[in-house]
Design a protein around this motif. Sequence first.
Motif, PDB file in Angstrom:
ATOM      1  N   THR A 169      -5.752  52.773 -64.447  1.00  0.00           N
ATOM      2  CA  THR A 169      -5.118  52.167 -63.267  1.00  0.00           C
ATOM      3  C   THR A 169      -3.698  51.582 -63.743  1.00  0.00           C
ATOM      4  O   THR A 169      -3.476  51.537 -64.842  1.00  0.00           O
ATOM      5  N   SER A 170      -3.033  51.296 -62.690  1.00  0.00           N
ATOM      6  CA  SER A 170      -1.673  50.434 -62.812  1.00  0.00           C
ATOM      7  C   SER A 170      -1.994  49.276 -63.521  1.00  0.00           C
ATOM      8  O   SER A 170      -1.058  48.929 -64.472  1.00  0.00           O
ATOM      9  N   TRP A 171      -2.959  48.470 -63.051  1.00  0.00           N
ATOM     10  CA  TRP A 171      -3.232  47.182 -63.783  1.00  0.00           C
ATOM     11  C   TRP A 171      -3.530  47.252 -65.081  1.00  0.00           C
ATOM     12  O   TRP A 171      -3.221  46.593 -66.240  1.00  0.00           O
ATOM     13  N   LEU A 205      -0.828  48.119 -67.186  1.00  0.00           N
ATOM     14  CA  LEU A 205       0.143  46.860 -67.441  1.00  0.00           C
ATOM     15  C   LEU A 205      -0.471  46.034 -68.734  1.00  0.00           C
ATOM     16  O   LEU A 205       0.164  45.646 -69.264  1.00  0.00           O
ATOM     17  N   ILE A 206      -2.000  45.659 -68.543  1.00  0.00           N
ATOM     18  CA  ILE A 206      -2.359  44.885 -69.554  1.00  0.00           C
ATOM     19  C   ILE A 206      -2.502  45.632 -70.883  1.00  0.00           C
ATOM     20  O   ILE A 206      -2.318  44.841 -71.943  1.00  0.00           O
ATOM     21  N   ALA A 241       6.010  45.219 -74.507  1.00  0.00           N
ATOM     22  CA  ALA A 241       7.402  44.208 -73.985  1.00  0.00           C
ATOM     23  C   ALA A 241       7.266  43.042 -74.704  1.00  0.00           C
ATOM     24  O   ALA A 241       8.316  42.154 -74.748  1.00  0.00           O
ATOM     25  N   MET A 242       6.097  42.554 -75.272  1.00  0.00           N
ATOM     26  CA  MET A 242       6.072  41.079 -75.624  1.00  0.00           C
ATOM     27  C   MET A 242       7.030  40.661 -76.783  1.00  0.00           C
ATOM     28  O   MET A 242       7.805  39.581 -76.626  1.00  0.00           O
ATOM     29  N   GLY A 279      10.241  39.983 -63.743  1.00  0.00           N
ATOM     30  CA  GLY A 279      10.522  40.899 -64.544  1.00  0.00           C
ATOM     31  C   GLY A 279       9.741  42.294 -64.450  1.00  0.00           C
ATOM     32  O   GLY A 279      10.140  43.438 -64.473  1.00  0.00           O
ATOM     33  N   VAL A 280       8.478  42.039 -64.511  1.00  0.00           N
ATOM     34  CA  VAL A 280       7.490  43.242 -64.603  1.00  0.00           C
ATOM     35  C   VAL A 280       7.507  43.907 -63.168  1.00  0.00           C
ATOM     36  O   VAL A 280       7.551  44.978 -63.052  1.00  0.00           O
ATOM     37  N   VAL A 281       7.447  43.038 -62.139  1.00  0.00           N
ATOM     38  CA  VAL A 281       7.705  43.886 -61.004  1.00  0.00           C
ATOM     39  C   VAL A 281       8.751  44.492 -60.531  1.00  0.00           C
ATOM     40  O   VAL A 281       8.654  45.708 -60.143  1.00  0.00           O
ATOM     41  N   LEU A 282      10.022  44.250 -60.979  1.00  0.00           N
ATOM     42  CA  LEU A 282      11.387  44.888 -61.077  1.00  0.00           C
ATOM     43  C   LEU A 282      11.169  46.186 -61.830  1.00  0.00           C
ATOM     44  O   LEU A 282      11.886  47.246 -61.446  1.00  0.00           O
ATOM     45  N   ALA A 283      10.699  45.987 -63.095  1.00  0.00           N
ATOM     46  CA  ALA A 283      10.497  47.054 -63.866  1.00  0.00           C
ATOM     47  C   ALA A 283       9.858  48.270 -63.289  1.00  0.00           C
ATOM     48  O   ALA A 283       9.976  49.401 -63.334  1.00  0.00           O
ATOM     49  N   LYS A 284       8.568  47.584 -62.629  1.00  0.00           N
ATOM     50  CA  LYS A 284       7.725  48.656 -61.984  1.00  0.00           C
ATOM     51  C   LYS A 284       8.292  49.331 -60.414  1.00  0.00           C
ATOM     52  O   LYS A 284       7.704  50.295 -60.199  1.00  0.00           O
ATOM     53  N   LEU A 285       9.099  48.484 -60.188  1.00  0.00           N
ATOM     54  CA  LEU A 285       9.788  48.843 -58.688  1.00  0.00           C
ATOM     55  C   LEU A 285      11.088  49.198 -58.802  1.00  0.00           C
ATOM     56  O   LEU A 285      11.883  48.271 -58.440  1.00  0.00           O
TER      57      LEU A 285
END
Length: 261
Positions: A162-164, A167-168, A175-176, A82-88
């Motif tokens: 950064t992107s990481w 995210l953190i 999104a929690m 889900g995170v990968v698809l939201a970011k891409l």
Amino acid sequence: MSDALKKPWVLTVLISTVLLLSWEAYVMGGYVSPLILPRPVDIAVELIRMLQQPSTYYHLGVTLYEAVAGFLFAALIGVMLGVVLAKLPPLERALQPIIIAIQVVPKIVLVPLFILWFGFGMTSKIVIAAVLAFLPILSNTLLGVKSIEAGHRDVLKSLGATSWQRLIVLELPSAMPAVLTGMEVGIIFSMIGAVIGEFLAGTAGLGHLAIAKMNAFEAAGLFATIILLSIISGLLYFLIALMRSSFTGWHATADNLATAH
């Protein structure tokens, strides 16, 4: 209406009591055979008897292990994807037809296939549980990450994050609530998946126990097994709901502060 009756839990108890007494009177009046619809008292007695048998806890442990293991796999893969698809977004658009196709396929028809691939042991039940729990978690994670305001991301970008780090610090915490809401649905679906697998190809577990009770025409035992499944599913759902209220309380606080200002 008295103040006591205005409390929701009081009405719940009263309605439940009326339904149980009506059920008891209906069976005792001879309107239906106890072999088909046992009395609530008989079900309670059978439930107590089952709870005194070690084999019941063995079957319960098998189902619980299958459901929780499947849920954890689904949660891990669902959140990551889900995170990968939201970011891409391009990747999301490319996979969207596949995700929709998976959603519309009745999952029950896949059960024999998983049993064929993974056998009659616990592995097939874990896979079934994971497949059923996966989509709610994926969808809610995707929605939660995508719903974050762009201005919040821009602030972190201007600070050199950064992107990481974004995210953190921002995306996962924000999104929690959506993620945990998906997990609330997912844990119930994982239990359903484990039980369905036990129905069709189980040698242990509460689903297998329910089929054994049905084949033996033990209606009270079948109802007692269903009650056990409901209790376990309710407890699992309550644990996830407790996590959501504990870990995401700051969202409500932030909303209240924003409303006050």
